[in-house]
Design an enzyme around this catalytic site. Structure first.
Site, mmCIF file in Angstrom:
data_model
loop_
_atom_site.group_PDB
_atom_site.id
_atom_site.type_symbol
_atom_site.label_atom_id
_atom_site.label_comp_id
_atom_site.label_asym_id
_atom_site.label_seq_id
_atom_site.Cartn_x
_atom_site.Cartn_y
_atom_site.Cartn_z
ATOM 1 N N SER A 170 0.860 -1.189 0.000
ATOM 2 C CA SER A 170 0.000 0.000 0.000
ATOM 3 C C SER A 170 0.890 1.231 0.000
ATOM 4 O O SER A 170 1.903 1.267 0.709
ATOM 5 C CB SER A 170 -0.866 0.041 1.252
ATOM 6 O OG SER A 170 -1.553 -1.164 1.423
ATOM 7 N N GLU A 253 -0.082 -3.160 14.214
ATOM 8 C CA GLU A 253 -0.973 -3.223 13.047
ATOM 9 C C GLU A 253 -2.285 -3.896 13.404
ATOM 10 O O GLU A 253 -3.359 -3.447 13.038
ATOM 11 C CB GLU A 253 -0.266 -3.988 11.930
ATOM 12 C CG GLU A 253 -1.081 -4.114 10.666
ATOM 13 C CD GLU A 253 -0.267 -4.657 9.492
ATOM 14 O OE1 GLU A 253 0.905 -5.024 9.681
ATOM 15 O OE2 GLU A 253 -0.813 -4.691 8.387
#
Ligand SMILES: Cc1cc2nc3c(=O)[nH]c(=O)nc-3n(C[C@H](O)[C@H](O)[C@H](O)COP(=O)(O)OP(=O)(O)OC[C@H]3O[C@@H](n4cnc5c(N)ncnc54)[C@H](O)[C@@H]3O)c2cc1C
Length: 400
Positions: A170, A253
């Site tokens: 990403s 995360e």
């Protein structure tokens, strides 16, 4: 649990809400900020807005409330952090502006594992949004089984020489820097031969190929490394000990990918949609089936919120959060997907019309959301992997 705020917390909350109201209207347009994902940035105009929002967040001192003051963060209390998260998510804004990965998890990994020189060099630029970061973990044959990664780095004098490929990175096309997991000892057992590097994305030998998703956005990329030189001082932790460093990043995360998700806001928007469209011949929000579904979603979102508060209460009382912190990611992302899919059910064939099509409802945003919501059940550990973790580590079920 005590749901009341102290006077100072209430003052902090009110000031923050006023700031968010004004800033989101100025940067994104009133009521337009909804679901501004920093990972959906194929559109240059949206990216510029995110950078502008990031600049304002930084100047207002809100960009990294959870970072200690010594690293330029807000040094906020757990309660202030919780108030911040609730408020920002209720506006559908990204928690950490345009530099989500850096501020959420890469910076904190460097506090604990980085050298003084690395902290000095990188942390402030992360906060200011002067360097945007991405995360190069997954490879074509290493996703859930991340430790199977094959991208090679060989130490040659003062540099590592990197060759290989990452995928699903990403923001690689926007990023200045990357955290990169590489194999430095191919002979060692797979978890023991990995190292964690900080890589300048402009280094010669890096090729970035955007992957256009079914939404038409290009938020992720393939990244190829052809004899890329990475200075030795960009190694975080010890050589071949990168798995431990990467686990620290992944822990952040999973926390962030989970309960800190704007599902409550999406449900509010679903409710608004149900007032606009018909279902089985009547106004959707008056149909018993639709009402049952909306109530069920609202109850589940409330359970999620209370689970988060349970975890917060445990931390405020100096205890370790219980199993609620493990199921947050799974539950929030699956609920979010079901909410988006129900909007598509309400819209029927109109739900398939995308932005710009004649008859598209709300600029086709629900179908885009459904597709993005599916992605969130995969990113940062798929739902199946979360089930495994809960089964094996939390419930201690026997392995089949
Ligand atoms: C929106 C999004 C953003 C992402 N951003 C990044 C990024 O910035 N950087 C990065 O490095 N990666 C990123 N990824 C990649 C992501 O980490 C991987 O997609 C994820 O780890 C799954 O890996 P995979 O795609 O290789 O699927 P696989 O691991 O091949 O899995 C395929 C299927 O098998 C199932 N499965 C696999 N192993 C098991 C098992 N042991 N038990 C039960 N089921 C299993 C999985 O659940 C899945 O359904 C992103 C992904 C998405 C969707």
């Amino acid at each position: 649990m005590d749901f009341r705020y102290t006077q100072q917390e209430e003052a902090f909350r009110a000031k923050l809400h006023a700031w968010l109201e004004q800033t989101s209207a100025e940067v994104f347009g009133r009521g337009q900020a909804g679901s501004t994902s920093p990972l959906e940035t194929g559109d240059d105009r949206r990216w510029q807005r995110l950078l502008e929002y990031h600049r304002r967040l930084y100047e207002a001192g809100y960009v990294a409330l959870h970072w200690p003051k010594e690293y330029g963060g807000g040094g906020a209390t757990l309660m202030e952090q919780a108030i911040y998260q609730d408020a920002v998510l209720s506006y559908g804004l990204p928690l950490y502006g345009a530099n989500q990965l850096a501020i959420d998890r890469i910076g904190p990994t460097l506090f604990f594992m980085g050298t003084p020189a690395q902290k000095e060099r990188y942390l402030h630029k992360m906060l200011a949004g002067e360097e945007i970061w991405c995360q190069g973990y997954s490879e074509p044959n290493a996703g859930s089984d991340l430790a199977g990664l094959q991208t090679r780095a060989v130490l040659d004098g003062d540099s590592f020489v990197v060759n290989g490929q990452k995928v699903w990175t990403s923001l690689a096309h926007r990023a200045d820097m990357q955290v990169l997991l590489v194999r430095t000892d191919p002979q060692a057992p797979k978890h023991k031969g990995i190292s964690y590097l900080l890589v300048d994305m402009k280094s010669p030998g890096i090729t970035i190929r955007p992957l256009v998703q079914v939404t038409g956005e290009a938020g992720f990329n393939e990244v190829f490394y052809d004899n890329v030189q990475v200075p030795k001082e960009n190694l975080v932790g010890e050589i071949n000990q990168g798995w431990q460093v990467s686990i620290a990043t992944l822990m952040y995360e999973r926390v962030s990918g989970g309960t800190r998700h704007p599902v409550q806001r999406t449900i509010t928007e679903l409710l608004a949609l149900s007032r606009q469209v018909n279902f089985a011949g009547v106004a959707a929000h008056q149909h018993p089936y639709v009402r049952q579904k909306l109530a069920q979603f609202a109850v589940e979102a409330e359970c999620l919120r209370l689970s988060r508060y349970r975890s917060l209460t445990a931390q405020l009382k100096g205890r370790i959060p219980g199993p609620e912190s493990s199921f947050g990611k799974l539950f929030a992302t699956e609920l979010n997907l079901r909410v988006a899919m129900f909007a598509d059910e309400l819209l029927g064939p109109y739900g398939t019309l995308e932005k710009g099509s004649l008859g598209a409802v709300e600029s086709g945003r629900w179908i885009t959301r459904t597709i993005a919501a599916r992605g969130l059940t995969i990113a940062a550990g798929s739902s199946e992997i979360q089930h495994n973790i809960i089964g094996e580590r939390v419930l201690k079920l026997p392995k089949g």
